[in-house]
Design a protein around this motif. Structure first.
Motif, PDB file in Angstrom:
ATOM      1  N   HIS A  13      42.868  46.706  37.445  1.00 21.08           N
ATOM      2  CA  HIS A  13      41.619  46.211  38.017  1.00 21.08           C
ATOM      3  C   HIS A  13      41.786  45.194  39.146  1.00 21.08           C
ATOM      4  N   SER A  14      42.924  45.170  39.778  1.00 19.78           N
ATOM      5  CA  SER A  14      43.094  44.331  40.962  1.00 19.78           C
ATOM      6  C   SER A  14      42.808  45.192  42.188  1.00 19.78           C
ATOM      7  N   ARG A  15      42.084  44.608  43.138  1.00 22.05           N
ATOM      8  CA  ARG A  15      41.727  45.334  44.360  1.00 22.05           C
ATOM      9  C   ARG A  15      41.836  44.402  45.557  1.00 22.05           C
ATOM     10  N   GLN A  16      42.131  44.990  46.702  1.00 20.61           N
ATOM     11  CA  GLN A  16      42.123  44.259  47.959  1.00 20.61           C
ATOM     12  C   GLN A  16      41.702  45.239  49.025  1.00 20.61           C
ATOM     13  N   SER A  17      40.773  44.804  49.883  1.00 21.76           N
ATOM     14  CA  SER A  17      40.356  45.644  51.000  1.00 21.76           C
ATOM     15  C   SER A  17      40.066  44.755  52.198  1.00 21.76           C
ATOM     16  N   ALA A  18      40.290  45.304  53.376  1.00 17.71           N
ATOM     17  CA  ALA A  18      40.016  44.553  54.598  1.00 17.71           C
ATOM     18  C   ALA A  18      39.832  45.530  55.749  1.00 17.71           C
ATOM     19  N   ILE A  19      39.003  45.115  56.683  1.00 12.36           N
ATOM     20  CA  ILE A  19      38.865  45.823  57.950  1.00 12.36           C
ATOM     21  C   ILE A  19      39.026  44.793  59.057  1.00 12.36           C
ATOM     22  N   LEU A  53      41.446  40.387  37.462  1.00 11.90           N
ATOM     23  CA  LEU A  53      41.088  39.840  36.157  1.00 11.90           C
ATOM     24  C   LEU A  53      42.068  38.719  35.834  1.00 11.90           C
ATOM     25  N   THR A  54      41.526  37.601  35.353  1.00 13.78           N
ATOM     26  CA  THR A  54      42.384  36.498  34.929  1.00 13.78           C
ATOM     27  C   THR A  54      43.055  36.879  33.612  1.00 13.78           C
ATOM     28  N   GLU A 112      38.545  37.303  32.682  1.00  6.81           N
ATOM     29  CA  GLU A 112      37.404  37.029  33.556  1.00  6.81           C
ATOM     30  C   GLU A 112      37.621  37.668  34.927  1.00  6.81           C
ATOM     31  N   HIS A 113      36.551  38.230  35.473  1.00  6.71           N
ATOM     32  CA  HIS A 113      36.606  38.905  36.764  1.00  6.71           C
ATOM     33  C   HIS A 113      36.435  37.887  37.896  1.00  6.71           C
ATOM     34  N   VAL A 114      37.374  37.854  38.818  1.00  8.44           N
ATOM     35  CA  VAL A 114      37.330  36.967  39.974  1.00  8.44           C
ATOM     36  C   VAL A 114      37.233  37.833  41.218  1.00  8.44           C
TER      37      VAL A 114
END
Length: 111
Positions: A42-48, A62-63, A67-69
């Motif tokens: 459940h880790s995600r990273q996106s960028a434009i 998720l910690t 907990e979702h950060v």
């Protein structure tokens, strides 16, 4: 420069031994780029980004406590601007300070 730091961080995540990559997109064009990485846990990273170095993106995880950060950000000629409920905020200004500011505005110093 910032996009290379993000790219390097993503690359290190992609090649870590215990992580399973669910989604990976890295599209670099003359007019900018788009990147998106999602990992199994459940880790995600996106960028434009555009050709001027401006970026918009987000990352989330998720910690260890479950907990979702999530942090969204823009990075442009004015700097890095993150937004998240998880980022610290300053305490509220006390009422007596607000009243003092109003008094000073209403009674300017005459020179």
């Amino acid at each position: 420069m910032f996009k290379w730091i993000v790219f390097s961080a993503l690359l290190s995540l992609v090649f870590a031994d215990d992580l399973v990559v669910k989604t990976y997109l890295n599209d670099v064009r003359a007019d900018g780029f788009e990147t998106n990485v999602e990992l199994e846990h459940h880790s995600r990273q996106s960028a434009i980004g555009d050709e001027h170095g401006n970026m918009k993106g987000a990352y989330e995880y998720l910690t260890p406590e479950g907990e979702h950060v999530k942090v969204t950000y823009t990075a442009d000629e004015n700097g890095y601007h993150p937004e998240s409920a998880w980022l610290p905020t300053p305490p509220p200004i006390p009422d007596y300070i607000l009243k003092a500011i109003e008094y000073i505005k209403a009674h300017p110093h005459a020179e």
